[in-house]
Motif scaffolding. Structure first.
Motif, short mmCIF file in Angstrom:
data_model
loop_
_atom_site.label_atom_id
_atom_site.label_comp_id
_atom_site.label_asym_id
_atom_site.label_seq_id
_atom_site.Cartn_x
_atom_site.Cartn_y
_atom_site.Cartn_z
N TRP A 43 0.85 -1.19 0.00
CA TRP A 43 0.00 0.00 0.00
C TRP A 43 0.88 1.24 0.00
N ASP A 44 0.34 2.35 -0.55
CA ASP A 44 1.08 3.60 -0.56
C ASP A 44 0.09 4.74 -0.79
N PHE A 45 0.52 5.98 -0.51
CA PHE A 45 -0.37 7.13 -0.55
C PHE A 45 0.08 8.17 -1.56
N THR A 46 -0.89 8.69 -2.32
CA THR A 46 -0.69 9.93 -3.06
C THR A 46 -1.28 11.06 -2.22
N ARG A 47 -1.39 12.24 -2.79
CA ARG A 47 -1.92 13.38 -2.04
C ARG A 47 -3.37 13.16 -1.62
N SER A 48 -4.13 12.44 -2.45
CA SER A 48 -5.56 12.30 -2.16
C SER A 48 -6.06 10.87 -2.17
N SER A 49 -5.18 9.93 -2.45
CA SER A 49 -5.63 8.54 -2.61
C SER A 49 -4.73 7.56 -1.86
N LEU A 50 -5.30 6.43 -1.60
CA LEU A 50 -4.57 5.29 -1.08
C LEU A 50 -4.56 4.23 -2.17
N GLU A 70 3.29 11.41 -0.89
CA GLU A 70 2.16 12.04 -0.19
C GLU A 70 1.86 13.43 -0.73
N SER A 71 2.82 14.06 -1.39
CA SER A 71 2.64 15.44 -1.84
C SER A 71 2.25 15.54 -3.31
N LYS A 72 2.08 14.40 -3.98
CA LYS A 72 1.78 14.43 -5.42
C LYS A 72 0.59 13.54 -5.75
N GLU A 73 -0.08 13.87 -6.84
CA GLU A 73 -1.21 13.06 -7.28
C GLU A 73 -0.76 11.90 -8.16
N ASP A 74 0.37 12.05 -8.82
CA ASP A 74 0.83 11.03 -9.74
C ASP A 74 1.66 9.97 -9.03
N PHE A 75 1.83 8.82 -9.69
CA PHE A 75 2.65 7.76 -9.12
C PHE A 75 3.15 6.86 -10.24
N PHE A 76 4.03 5.95 -9.88
CA PHE A 76 4.63 5.01 -10.84
C PHE A 76 4.20 3.58 -10.53
N ILE A 77 4.06 2.79 -11.59
CA ILE A 77 3.78 1.36 -11.48
C ILE A 77 4.87 0.61 -12.24
N ARG A 78 5.44 -0.38 -11.61
CA ARG A 78 6.34 -1.29 -12.33
C ARG A 78 5.59 -2.61 -12.52
N TYR A 79 5.56 -3.06 -13.78
CA TYR A 79 4.80 -4.28 -14.11
C TYR A 79 5.68 -5.24 -14.92
N GLU A 80 5.49 -6.53 -14.67
CA GLU A 80 6.19 -7.56 -15.43
C GLU A 80 5.45 -8.88 -15.30
N SER A 81 5.75 -9.79 -16.21
CA SER A 81 5.23 -11.15 -16.12
C SER A 81 6.22 -12.08 -16.80
N PHE A 82 5.93 -13.35 -16.80
CA PHE A 82 6.84 -14.31 -17.40
C PHE A 82 7.11 -13.98 -18.87
N ASN A 83 6.07 -13.53 -19.56
CA ASN A 83 6.21 -13.23 -20.99
C ASN A 83 5.99 -11.76 -21.30
#
Length: 693
Positions: A336-343, A382-395
């Motif tokens: 879990w993690d927080f942006t400025r307005s979301s969890l 906590e101070s920004k609305e944007d965030f990063f996602i790292r995604y991967e899978s076997f293929n």
């Protein structure tokens, strides 16, 4: 004519006999543990040289090794990027490119800004053995604390860089420094280290102000000196971004902790250290964050799949917790993690990731779509609305996605590019029954056109411990195996975290055998479904997974053709006496206790080798600088199997001890290429994959 055994290097027998809880135990190779402190002796070093030379004489002469290395090398040289971390207007991250032995540390001034190299470890150490393991930027991004280690010893030394010009402050802190959290005004930070580098059970939390001597750093909390909690993972602390609140955690086992809230400002000003109880003396894991005047709590207390609560920091005890996000029966919370307005909550459903965004003001929730069945992790501020996602899978090659909450848009920020077509690589998830009827999941990866004829070389991987999940992850190393007709399988065994805390608990202590049964049942299912046969089936595992493969090769030697057993625990009667291994007593038990001894000696791989029994071919590998699992396990197991097993030269017992690495962290690219070529070549040789091409 009887087949000849390999001409192994000689391992002298020096029998040590002792009675443990009324049971007579014999240990022929205790001398391979080293001296009284577990340090390597000249005799053990020479024995290791001979074993390494013998292993090289086998592996270097296998046909096809060089072509395989040429295929593996570009797959390991692929670019890899860590999740970016926000700090002020800046963003920091690791990336390793091409031939670089170690990841470099980079910074950009904005999401799409120009990249700036901050640290290249090879400019510090041309051997490639030095690595930067972690970093922690100050809140304004002007200063960067980071930890360096060498040869995999994980002895992190903290240094501090001025980001604007790359110069360094004079502050340096040693002794396995981790978990740095900056004060709100960036004048200093709290950190964790060992008080005594020779004592892994001496972790302490201290406060450091920039420019001060380390000896003057104020002690916040220290590992207990006596009692059963003196040898756990000990204390962990974090600071709220505004610097007001200190969250203090103390691990009571491998799946539980105590947690308190401390008014850090009050302690810093007055010295009063008032611990406000959040949760203590419970058989559960709980973490917390203070955000915008509220204390948010993630706990699996009475909710094995996890639940998130909200409470006033003034009265944080459990009776006051209010449910914010209730437990799901179909998924477990893994992050879990927080942006400025979301969890942002990361769930694990059937061992794959789901991301859900919860609006903190409206309580509305929405799922964040992912490319497929894979693994996702997040990085927020906590101070920004944007965030990063790292995604991967076997293929699916690793990629980092920039997500802008304000516009509900996403864009690729970085992606690993490989000149390999993965379109014919199939990923499936299957369920099978273990010996006791428990339903267990497993991922299968193979190419189009593979037939279920019972003749496909197959590598089965597992771990099964410490609540660690085996989720779909990209590995370029499996690509040649899949391209040539092999099958790769990953089992989600009990002891892991794929299905919540109960799944972890089901594979601990006296129930550890259930993990082995789950793995063996996976092998039996693969054979029954005609994916493979025993003569084409290999198994692999590292660390706790090395214990898994070591136990299974002893329990069911005719079920497998070959075994990779990496940085393993194998002497479970004496494991707790070495390095940091008492950390793991809550997971495994300890032979000093009679009831624990009964189950440990019953499955301990080293203690259950049968004389004149034929076993699968075995390749054990370890690192001489391992500060987690002592290399004595692999040494003793090798000597005992070579002395007792009836294996011929076609199914050898091999050992490789890397003299320049540890448990695996910080291993340079050049060593990794050789190591992985050896392992995959060994498996191909034993399962006959080359003839299946």
């Amino acid at each position: 004519m009887a087949k000849k055994k390999p001409d192994y290097p000689k391992s002298k027998i020096v029998a040590v006999k002792e009675e443990i809880h009324g049971v007579q135990c014999k240990d022929d190779f205790r001398w391979l543990e080293g001296d009284a402190d577990g340090k390597i002796t000249p005799e053990v070093a020479e024995w290791t040289n001979q074993q390494n030379a013998f292993t090289r004489s086998i592996l270097d002469n296998l046909p096809g090794r060089q072509p395989l290395k040429q295929r593996i090398t570009p797959l390991l040289e692929r670019s890899d990027n860590s999740l970016p971390v926000f700090a002020g207007s800046r963003i920091f991250y690791f990336r390793r490119e091409g031939h670089k032995n170690q990841p470099c540390l980079f910074m950009v001034d904005s999401v799409w800004g120009k990249e700036q190299l901050l640290i290249d470890p090879e400019l510090i150490d041309k051997t490639g053995l030095t690595n930067v393991a972690w970093f922690s930027p100050s809140h304004d991004g002007e200063l960067l604390a980071y930890g360096m280690a060498r040869s995999g010893d994980e002895n992190y030394r903290l240094k501090i860089m001025r980001v604007k010009d790359g110069t360094h402050l004079g502050d340096e802190i040693c002794n396995k420094v981790i978990n740095v959290f900056w004060l709100a005004d960036n004048s200093g930070f709290i950190y964790s280290r060992l008080a005594d580098i020779k004592n892994p059970y001496s972790r302490e939390i201290r406060l450091h102000y920039l420019g001060d001597k380390t000896d003057d750093d104020r002690l916040i909390y220290a590992q207990y000196k006596e009692g059963p909690l003196a040898t756990t993972w000990g204390p962990f602390a974090s600071l709220s971004e505004d610097g007001r609140w200190l969250l203090l955690s103390y691990y009571t086992s491998t799946r539980s902790n105590d947690l308190w809230l401390i008014d850090f400002h009050n302690w810093n000003d007055s010295g009063e250290f008032e611990k406000r109880e959040i949760i203590v003396d419970c058989d559960s894991m709980t973490h917390a964050r203070v955000i915008g005047g509220s204390l948010y709590i993630h706990s699996n207390e009475d909710t094995p799949n996890g639940q998130i609560y909200q409470v006033d920091p003034a009265e944080p005890s459990r009776k006051n917790w209010k449910i914010l996000i209730p437990e799901r029966t179909d998924a477990t919370i893994e992050g879990w993690d927080f942006t400025r307005s979301s969890l942002i909550v990361s769930y694990q459903k059937f061992a794959a990731s789901e991301l859900v965004k919860f609006d903190l003001a409206t309580a509305q929730q929405s799922e964040i779509s992912l490319p497929g069945i894979g693994s996702a992790s997040i990085s927020c501020s906590e101070s920004k609305e944007d965030f990063f996602i790292r995604y991967e899978s076997f293929n699916f090659c690793p990629s980092i996605i920039y997500y802008d909450c304000a516009s509900n848009s996403r864009k690729a920020w970085w992606k690993c590019e490989l000149a390999v077509d993965l379109s014919d690589m199939r990923v499936e998830q299957h369920f099978y029954e273990s010996k006791d009827g428990t339903r267990v999941s497993m991922f299968l990866v193979y190419r189009d056109g593979v037939k279920k004829n019972g003749q496909n070389p197959t590598l089965l991987y597992g771990y099964g411990g410490f609540g660690i999940s085996m989720t779909p992850a990209f590995s370029g190393l499996i690509i040649p195996w899949i391209q040539d007709g092999g099958i790769y399988a990953v089992a989600n065994l009990r002891g892991g975290g794929e299905y919540g805390d109960k799944w972890h608990q089901a594979g601990m202590l006296s129930q550890k055998k259930l993990v082995f049964e789950d793995f063996e049942a996976a092998a039996e299912w693969l054979i029954a479904q005609k994916y493979t046969c025993s003569e084409k089936l290999a198994i692999s595992g590292r660390s706790n997974g090395g214990l898994l493969t070591g136990a299974c090769l002893i329990r069911r030697p005719h079920l497998f053709k070959a075994v990779l057993c990496g940085v393993p625990l194998l002497d479970m009667v004496r494991y707790h006496l070495f390095l940091m291994a008492r950390y793991w007593v809550p997971e495994y038990g300890c032979a000093e206790n009679e009831k624990d001894f009964d189950w440990l000696v019953d499955y301990s791989p080293y203690h259950n080798i049968c004389r004149n029994r034929e076993y699968p071919a075995v390749f054990l590998y370890t690192g001489e600088n391992d500060t987690r699992v002592h290399p004595m396990h692999a040494r003793k197991m090798t000597a005992a199997m070579q002395a007792n097993a009836a294996n011929t030269h076609e199914k050898p017992i091999l050992l490789w001890v890397d003299r320049e690495s540890g448990h695996g962290m910080g291993k340079p690219l050049n060593i990794t290429v050789e190591e992985q070529t050896d392992q995959w070549m060994f498996i191909r040789w034993q399962t006959g994959l080359e003839t299946a091409r």
